[in-house]
Design an enzyme around this catalytic site. Structure first.
Site, PDB file in Angstrom:
ATOM      1  N   ARG A   1     -17.370   2.831 -15.607  1.00  0.00           N
ATOM      2  CA  ARG A   1     -17.029   3.824 -16.626  1.00  0.00           C
ATOM      3  C   ARG A   1     -17.805   3.515 -17.914  1.00  0.00           C
ATOM      4  NH1 ARG A   1     -10.615   4.738 -15.141  1.00  0.00           N
ATOM      5  NH2 ARG A   1     -10.601   2.553 -14.588  1.00  0.00           N
TER       6      ARG A   1
ATOM      7  N   ASP B   1       0.866  -1.183   0.000  1.00  0.00           N
ATOM      8  CA  ASP B   1       0.000   0.000   0.000  1.00  0.00           C
ATOM      9  C   ASP B   1       0.903   1.234   0.000  1.00  0.00           C
ATOM     10  OD1 ASP B   1      -1.579   2.170   0.733  1.00  0.00           O
ATOM     11  OD2 ASP B   1      -2.868   0.962   2.038  1.00  0.00           O
TER      12      ASP B   1
ATOM     13  N   GLN C   1      11.263  22.843  -4.378  1.00  0.00           N
ATOM     14  CA  GLN C   1      12.014  22.957  -3.130  1.00  0.00           C
ATOM     15  C   GLN C   1      13.111  21.905  -3.006  1.00  0.00           C
ATOM     16  OE1 GLN C   1       9.575  23.171   0.460  1.00  0.00           O
ATOM     17  NE2 GLN C   1      11.331  22.559   1.682  1.00  0.00           N
TER      18      GLN C   1
ATOM     19  N   TYR D   1     -11.730  12.696  -5.132  1.00  0.00           N
ATOM     20  CA  TYR D   1     -10.813  12.328  -6.220  1.00  0.00           C
ATOM     21  C   TYR D   1     -10.178  13.583  -6.824  1.00  0.00           C
ATOM     22  CZ  TYR D   1      -9.310  10.209 -10.685  1.00  0.00           C
ATOM     23  OH  TYR D   1      -8.581   9.773 -11.780  1.00  0.00           O
TER      24      TYR D   1
ATOM     25  N   LEU E   1       0.951   5.874 -10.473  1.00  0.00           N
ATOM     26  CA  LEU E   1      -0.431   5.724 -10.983  1.00  0.00           C
ATOM     27  C   LEU E   1      -1.397   5.245  -9.902  1.00  0.00           C
ATOM     28  CD1 LEU E   1       1.311   5.661 -13.672  1.00  0.00           C
ATOM     29  CD2 LEU E   1      -0.480   4.244 -14.621  1.00  0.00           C
TER      30      LEU E   1
ATOM     31  N   THR F   1      -9.649   7.293 -20.848  1.00  0.00           N
ATOM     32  CA  THR F   1      -8.908   6.313 -21.642  1.00  0.00           C
ATOM     33  C   THR F   1      -9.599   4.961 -21.520  1.00  0.00           C
ATOM     34  OG1 THR F   1      -6.878   7.543 -21.241  1.00  0.00           O
ATOM     35  CG2 THR F   1      -6.622   5.263 -21.941  1.00  0.00           C
TER      36      THR F   1
ATOM     37  N   LYS G   1      13.020  10.964  -4.971  1.00  0.00           N
ATOM     38  CA  LYS G   1      14.054  11.868  -4.449  1.00  0.00           C
ATOM     39  C   LYS G   1      15.264  11.054  -3.970  1.00  0.00           C
ATOM     40  CE  LYS G   1      15.017  15.058  -0.754  1.00  0.00           C
ATOM     41  NZ  LYS G   1      14.644  15.478   0.579  1.00  0.00           N
TER      42      LYS G   1
HETATM   43  P1  NAD Z   1      -7.257   1.220 -11.890  1.00  0.00           P
HETATM   44  O1  NAD Z   1      -8.210   1.263 -10.747  1.00  0.00           O
HETATM   45  O2  NAD Z   1      -7.413   0.138 -12.893  1.00  0.00           O
HETATM   46  O3  NAD Z   1      -5.762   1.180 -11.372  1.00  0.00           O
HETATM   47  C1  NAD Z   1      -5.344   1.799 -10.176  1.00  0.00           C
HETATM   48  C2  NAD Z   1      -4.372   0.845  -9.484  1.00  0.00           C
HETATM   49  O4  NAD Z   1      -3.895   1.470  -8.278  1.00  0.00           O
HETATM   50  C3  NAD Z   1      -5.040  -0.464  -9.077  1.00  0.00           C
HETATM   51  O5  NAD Z   1      -4.252  -1.548  -9.501  1.00  0.00           O
HETATM   52  C4  NAD Z   1      -5.110  -0.367  -7.573  1.00  0.00           C
HETATM   53  O6  NAD Z   1      -5.089  -1.641  -6.929  1.00  0.00           O
HETATM   54  C5  NAD Z   1      -3.891   0.487  -7.257  1.00  0.00           C
HETATM   55  N1  NAD Z   1      -3.977   1.168  -5.964  1.00  0.00           N
HETATM   56  C6  NAD Z   1      -5.000   1.920  -5.484  1.00  0.00           C
HETATM   57  N2  NAD Z   1      -4.700   2.364  -4.240  1.00  0.00           N
HETATM   58  C7  NAD Z   1      -3.456   1.894  -3.956  1.00  0.00           C
HETATM   59  C8  NAD Z   1      -2.597   2.006  -2.822  1.00  0.00           C
HETATM   60  N3  NAD Z   1      -2.955   2.708  -1.734  1.00  0.00           N
HETATM   61  N4  NAD Z   1      -1.385   1.389  -2.858  1.00  0.00           N
HETATM   62  C9  NAD Z   1      -1.011   0.667  -3.957  1.00  0.00           C
HETATM   63  N5  NAD Z   1      -1.781   0.537  -5.042  1.00  0.00           N
HETATM   64  C10 NAD Z   1      -2.991   1.135  -5.044  1.00  0.00           C
HETATM   65  O7  NAD Z   1      -7.343   2.654 -12.593  1.00  0.00           O
HETATM   66  P2  NAD Z   1      -6.666   3.181 -13.949  1.00  0.00           P
HETATM   67  O8  NAD Z   1      -7.749   3.577 -14.847  1.00  0.00           O
HETATM   68  O9  NAD Z   1      -5.626   2.242 -14.418  1.00  0.00           O
HETATM   69  O10 NAD Z   1      -5.979   4.522 -13.426  1.00  0.00           O
HETATM   70  C11 NAD Z   1      -4.586   4.601 -13.169  1.00  0.00           C
HETATM   71  C12 NAD Z   1      -4.208   6.047 -12.851  1.00  0.00           C
HETATM   72  O11 NAD Z   1      -4.520   6.878 -13.964  1.00  0.00           O
HETATM   73  C13 NAD Z   1      -4.948   6.614 -11.657  1.00  0.00           C
HETATM   74  O12 NAD Z   1      -4.055   7.427 -10.916  1.00  0.00           O
HETATM   75  C14 NAD Z   1      -6.025   7.480 -12.281  1.00  0.00           C
HETATM   76  O13 NAD Z   1      -6.391   8.554 -11.447  1.00  0.00           O
HETATM   77  C15 NAD Z   1      -5.337   7.943 -13.557  1.00  0.00           C
HETATM   78  N6  NAD Z   1      -6.328   8.287 -14.600  1.00  0.00           N
HETATM   79  C16 NAD Z   1      -6.953   7.296 -15.319  1.00  0.00           C
HETATM   80  C17 NAD Z   1      -7.887   7.653 -16.294  1.00  0.00           C
HETATM   81  C18 NAD Z   1      -8.581   6.620 -17.151  1.00  0.00           C
HETATM   82  O14 NAD Z   1      -9.373   7.000 -18.023  1.00  0.00           O
HETATM   83  N7  NAD Z   1      -8.325   5.329 -16.985  1.00  0.00           N
HETATM   84  C19 NAD Z   1      -8.198   9.004 -16.501  1.00  0.00           C
HETATM   85  C20 NAD Z   1      -7.567   9.966 -15.726  1.00  0.00           C
HETATM   86  C21 NAD Z   1      -6.619   9.594 -14.787  1.00  0.00           C
END
Ligand code: NAD
Length: 312
Positions: free
Chosen positions: A186, A56, A162, A145, A73, A175, A105
């Site tokens: 979605r 985590d 900084q 979010y 991500l 996406t 860092k």
């Molecule tokens: P997703 O839910 O498929 O993937 C997110 C991943 O993060 C998951 O595997 C989840 O288990 C992991 N995760 C969540 N909390 C965690 C934690 N505390 N520690 C470790 N792992 C953790 O979502 P996604 O669509 O693949 O999105 C990935 C990133 O891209 C996200 O940051 C999201 O905000 C950003 N994003 C995605 C889209 C899209 O259209 N898919 C659009 C804008 C931004």
């Protein structure tokens, strides 16, 4: 061999990024607590140059090896997930981003923050350029979010200004692609699931709200180009081809050949009316623009789904 850490690497986008990096010869350390991701998404990558850390990121993040780039991500991303996990979403945007930046860092690595078009909220400018500061409701249900990502952007710029960390920020617009969960709420996976079952496609409101959908391969190419660049300020990555949700539903019915009708449901709170990236900066800085149109992208998702169901 260069090493990349991908937080959220077992999720939808993260797993495609791990695939891409592995194919480019990177050693990949995938960090994920599997909150919304799945080991299935990365099981084909098992080998000497791929490590999975079940961790985590809101807890201290350490890896043994040298690291060249950290792609951050990890975060719930679908409204269904962040509305179910409001505190975790705020924590992963704050503590999680602190920890990922701390790792970059410590390792003197390039850092990429996966931010979102949601930082623009319900925008008053159309299409949205990176210079627009947004129109976000901080206390609405989606605020967990949107504000987590806005805080993560502020934190990233603070570490850069900084602490001298070599950071960049990508604002990802909607996406889609293979490995999206059919029930993640979605629009595209929902419509595809409904069309597959010949059930009615559920459009929120009157379906006149617009979105722009980017195929995952285009998105990943943009992310990696940005990480390879020397840019520090946010860059939009998304497909400017804009359409209404109703048009999207009609396109899904056409591409799948489904017999489904379209039904209308109540609009969710603070649902943005329009969403379209201005990708001028991505074009100029990275020479990037999407190459895969919506119908072609939908066909690729269908083909991948058919391959998966044949291999089960
Ligand atoms: P997703 O839910 O498929 O993937 C997110 C991943 O993060 C998951 O595997 C989840 O288990 C992991 N995760 C969540 N909390 C965690 C934690 N505390 N520690 C470790 N792992 C953790 O979502 P996604 O669509 O693949 O999105 C990935 C990133 O891209 C996200 O940051 C999201 O905000 C950003 N994003 C995605 C889209 C899209 O259209 N898919 C659009 C804008 C931004």
């Amino acid at each position: 061999m260069a090493t990349a850490v991908v937080t959220g690497g077992a999720g939808f986008l993260g797993s495609h990024l791990c695939d891409h990096l592995a194919s480019k010869g990177f050693r990949v350390v995938c960090v994920d607590n599997l909150e919304t991701g799945s080991l299935q998404n990365v099981e084909h990558l098992r080998g000497d140059s791929f490590t999975f850390l079940n961790h985590d990121v809101t807890e201290h993040l350490a890896v043994d090896e040298d690291v060249d780039v950290v792609f951050h991500l990890a975060s719930p991303a679908s409204p269904i997930d962040y509305l179910r996990l409001p505190l975790q979403t705020l924590k992963v945007g704050s503590y999680g981003t602190h920890n990922a930046l701390g790792l970059a860092k410590f390792k003197r690595a390039r850092f990429l923050l996966a931010s979102t078009s949601e930082v623009y909220g319900d925008p008053a400018i159309h299409p949205q350029p990176e210079t627009y500061w947004g129109n976000v409701n901080p206390i609405g249900p989606r605020g967990v979010y949107d504000e987590a990502k806005r805080y993560a952007e502020a934190l990233t710029m603070a570490y850069h200004r900084q602490q001298g960390v070599d950071t960049c920020i990508v604002r990802i617009f909607n996406t889609y692609g293979p490995r999206m969960r059919p029930n993640d709420g979605r629009a595209i996976p929902t419509f595809l699931r409904q069309a597959h079952a010949n059930e009615p496609l559920t459009v929120f409101g009157d379906g006149s709200q617009t979105r722009s959908f980017c195929y995952v391969d285009d998105l990943i190419r943009g992310l990696v180009l940005l990480a390879e660049s020397g840019e520090h300020l946010p860059v939009n990555i998304g497909n400017p081809q804009e359409l209404t949700l109703l048009e999207l539903a009609e396109t899904v019915i056409r591409v799948t050949g489904a017999k489904s009708e379209i039904v209308y449901e109540a609009l969710p709170v603070d649902d943005p009316q329009v969403r379209q990236p201005d990708i001028t900066r991505a074009r100029q800085l990275l020479g990037w623009e999407p190459q895969i149109g919506l119908e072609e992208g939908l066909r690729r998702v269908l083909q991948a789904t058919q391959r998966e169901s044949l291999s089960v």
